[in-house]
Design a protein around this motif. Structure first.
Motif, PDB file in Angstrom:
ATOM      1  N   ARG A  20       0.838  -1.191   0.000  1.00  0.00           N
ATOM      2  CA  ARG A  20       0.000   0.000   0.000  1.00  0.00           C
ATOM      3  C   ARG A  20       0.873   1.241   0.000  1.00  0.00           C
ATOM      4  N   VAL A  21       0.257   2.351  -0.380  1.00  0.00           N
ATOM      5  CA  VAL A  21       0.943   3.647  -0.396  1.00  0.00           C
ATOM      6  C   VAL A  21       0.339   4.490   0.714  1.00  0.00           C
ATOM      7  N   VAL A  22       1.198   5.133   1.488  1.00  0.00           N
ATOM      8  CA  VAL A  22       0.755   5.940   2.625  1.00  0.00           C
ATOM      9  C   VAL A  22       1.326   7.349   2.473  1.00  0.00           C
ATOM     10  N   ALA A  23       0.494   8.338   2.750  1.00  0.00           N
ATOM     11  CA  ALA A  23       0.965   9.728   2.729  1.00  0.00           C
ATOM     12  C   ALA A  23       1.967   9.930   3.866  1.00  0.00           C
ATOM     13  N   PRO A  24       2.952  10.790   3.673  1.00  0.00           N
ATOM     14  CA  PRO A  24       3.974  10.984   4.709  1.00  0.00           C
ATOM     15  C   PRO A  24       3.396  11.264   6.103  1.00  0.00           C
ATOM     16  N   GLU A  25       2.314  12.041   6.172  1.00  0.00           N
ATOM     17  CA  GLU A  25       1.752  12.365   7.493  1.00  0.00           C
ATOM     18  C   GLU A  25       1.084  11.152   8.150  1.00  0.00           C
ATOM     19  N   GLY A  26       0.783  10.109   7.409  1.00  0.00           N
ATOM     20  CA  GLY A  26       0.164   8.912   7.978  1.00  0.00           C
ATOM     21  C   GLY A  26       1.120   7.752   8.133  1.00  0.00           C
ATOM     22  N   LEU A  27       2.401   7.992   7.807  1.00  0.00           N
ATOM     23  CA  LEU A  27       3.378   6.904   7.797  1.00  0.00           C
ATOM     24  C   LEU A  27       3.563   6.251   9.163  1.00  0.00           C
ATOM     25  N   LEU A  28       3.725   7.038  10.202  1.00  0.00           N
ATOM     26  CA  LEU A  28       3.953   6.477  11.534  1.00  0.00           C
ATOM     27  C   LEU A  28       2.755   5.641  11.988  1.00  0.00           C
ATOM     28  N   ASP A  29       1.535   6.137  11.762  1.00  0.00           N
ATOM     29  CA  ASP A  29       0.343   5.366  12.121  1.00  0.00           C
ATOM     30  C   ASP A  29       0.293   4.053  11.347  1.00  0.00           C
ATOM     31  N   ALA A  30       0.646   4.089  10.060  1.00  0.00           N
ATOM     32  CA  ALA A  30       0.660   2.866   9.251  1.00  0.00           C
ATOM     33  C   ALA A  30       1.698   1.879   9.771  1.00  0.00           C
ATOM     34  N   CYS A  31       2.828   2.395  10.207  1.00  0.00           N
ATOM     35  CA  CYS A  31       3.874   1.525  10.778  1.00  0.00           C
ATOM     36  C   CYS A  31       3.373   0.831  12.045  1.00  0.00           C
ATOM     37  N   TYR A  32       2.713   1.587  12.900  1.00  0.00           N
ATOM     38  CA  TYR A  32       2.173   1.008  14.128  1.00  0.00           C
ATOM     39  C   TYR A  32       1.086  -0.023  13.832  1.00  0.00           C
ATOM     40  N   GLU A  33       0.239   0.238  12.845  1.00  0.00           N
ATOM     41  CA  GLU A  33      -0.799  -0.728  12.464  1.00  0.00           C
ATOM     42  C   GLU A  33      -0.172  -2.031  11.994  1.00  0.00           C
ATOM     43  N   THR A  34       0.858  -1.912  11.165  1.00  0.00           N
ATOM     44  CA  THR A  34       1.543  -3.103  10.655  1.00  0.00           C
ATOM     45  C   THR A  34       2.224  -3.856  11.796  1.00  0.00           C
ATOM     46  N   ALA A  35       2.864  -3.123  12.682  1.00  0.00           N
ATOM     47  CA  ALA A  35       3.535  -3.758  13.822  1.00  0.00           C
ATOM     48  C   ALA A  35       2.533  -4.498  14.703  1.00  0.00           C
ATOM     49  N   GLU A  36       1.375  -3.882  14.953  1.00  0.00           N
ATOM     50  CA  GLU A  36       0.338  -4.539  15.767  1.00  0.00           C
ATOM     51  C   GLU A  36      -0.134  -5.833  15.107  1.00  0.00           C
ATOM     52  N   ARG A  37      -0.272  -5.801  13.784  1.00  0.00           N
ATOM     53  CA  ARG A  37      -0.695  -7.010  13.069  1.00  0.00           C
ATOM     54  C   ARG A  37       0.352  -8.107  13.203  1.00  0.00           C
ATOM     55  N   ILE A  38       1.620  -7.760  13.039  1.00  0.00           N
ATOM     56  CA  ILE A  38       2.694  -8.752  13.135  1.00  0.00           C
ATOM     57  C   ILE A  38       2.791  -9.305  14.543  1.00  0.00           C
ATOM     58  N   VAL A  39       2.658  -8.438  15.546  1.00  0.00           N
ATOM     59  CA  VAL A  39       2.727  -8.878  16.947  1.00  0.00           C
ATOM     60  C   VAL A  39       1.618  -9.886  17.258  1.00  0.00           C
ATOM     61  N   GLY A  40       0.477  -9.772  16.585  1.00  0.00           N
ATOM     62  CA  GLY A  40      -0.631 -10.683  16.821  1.00  0.00           C
ATOM     63  C   GLY A  40      -0.471 -12.032  16.152  1.00  0.00           C
ATOM     64  N   LEU A  41       0.551 -12.179  15.339  1.00  0.00           N
ATOM     65  CA  LEU A  41       0.783 -13.447  14.648  1.00  0.00           C
ATOM     66  C   LEU A  41       1.664 -14.360  15.488  1.00  0.00           C
ATOM     67  N   SER A  42       1.813 -15.561  15.021  1.00  0.00           N
ATOM     68  CA  SER A  42       2.690 -16.529  15.680  1.00  0.00           C
ATOM     69  C   SER A  42       4.138 -16.057  15.618  1.00  0.00           C
ATOM     70  N   ARG A  43       4.803 -16.015  16.768  1.00  0.00           N
ATOM     71  CA  ARG A  43       6.213 -15.614  16.799  1.00  0.00           C
ATOM     72  C   ARG A  43       7.044 -16.566  15.955  1.00  0.00           C
ATOM     73  N   VAL A  44       6.791 -17.864  16.104  1.00  0.00           N
ATOM     74  CA  VAL A  44       7.540 -18.863  15.338  1.00  0.00           C
ATOM     75  C   VAL A  44       7.263 -18.679  13.846  1.00  0.00           C
ATOM     76  N   GLY A  45       5.999 -18.457  13.500  1.00  0.00           N
ATOM     77  CA  GLY A  45       5.651 -18.256  12.102  1.00  0.00           C
ATOM     78  C   GLY A  45       6.327 -17.049  11.494  1.00  0.00           C
ATOM     79  N   VAL A  46       6.402 -15.955  12.244  1.00  0.00           N
ATOM     80  CA  VAL A  46       7.068 -14.746  11.756  1.00  0.00           C
ATOM     81  C   VAL A  46       8.560 -15.009  11.573  1.00  0.00           C
ATOM     82  N   GLU A  47       9.172 -15.694  12.542  1.00  0.00           N
ATOM     83  CA  GLU A  47      10.594 -16.007  12.431  1.00  0.00           C
ATOM     84  C   GLU A  47      10.876 -16.870  11.209  1.00  0.00           C
ATOM     85  N   VAL A  48      10.045 -17.881  10.992  1.00  0.00           N
ATOM     86  CA  VAL A  48      10.233 -18.768   9.843  1.00  0.00           C
ATOM     87  C   VAL A  48      10.026 -17.994   8.545  1.00  0.00           C
TER      88      VAL A  48
END
Length: 112
Positions: A20-48
Motif C-alpha cells: 500500500r501507499v501511505v501519505a507521509p503524514e500517515g506513515l507512523l500510524d501505518a507503521c504502528y498498524e503493521t507492527a500490531e498485526r505482526i505482533v498478533g501473529l505466531s512468533r515462530v511463524g514470523v521467524e520462519v
C-alpha cells in the motif's frame, strides 16, 4: 532491480512492489498498524517467514526456495498447535491466539 531505475510510490503500487501507499503524514500510524498485526501473529511463524525471505535471496532456484518453504511449513505445523488454533479461531469468529507450542494441538479422535 536490473535496470536500477527509480520508481515513484504510484508506480510501485501499480506494479505490486508495495502492499500500500501511505501519505507521509500517515506513515507512523501505518507503521504502528503493521507492527500490531505482526505482533498478533505466531512468533515462530514470523521467524520462519523471515528466514524463508532471506533464504529466497540466496536460493539458486525456485526449486531450492520451495524446498526451504516446505520444510519451514512442516516445522511450524508439526511442532506447534498454531494451525489448529487458526482453524478453531476462524470457526468461532475470533482472532487466533498463538502460543507457539504444542499445547494447542488436539488429539485425533478415535474411529467410531
Amino acid at each position: 532491480m536490473l535496470t536500477g531505475r527509480d520508481v515513484d510510490a504510484a508506480e510501485a503500487d501499480r506494479i505490486g512492489m508495495v502492499s500500500r501507499v501511505v501519505a507521509p503524514e500517515g506513515l507512523l500510524d501505518a507503521c504502528y498498524e503493521t507492527a500490531e498485526r505482526i505482533v498478533g501473529l505466531s512468533r515462530v511463524g514470523v521467524e520462519v517467514a523471515k528466514r524463508v525471505l532471506w533464504a529466497g535471496l540466496d536460493s539458486s532456484s525456485l526449486e531450492a526456495h520451495m524446498r526451504h518453504e516446505g520444510i519451514s511449513q512442516l516445522y511450524v505445523r508439526n511442532l506447534t498447535g498454531n494451525f489448529e488454533e487458526m482453524i478453531r479461531a476462524r470457526k468461532e469468529g475470533r482472532p487466533p491466539v498463538y502460543l507457539d507450542d504444542a499445547s494447542q494441538k488436539t488429539a485425533p479422535k478415535p474411529p467410531s
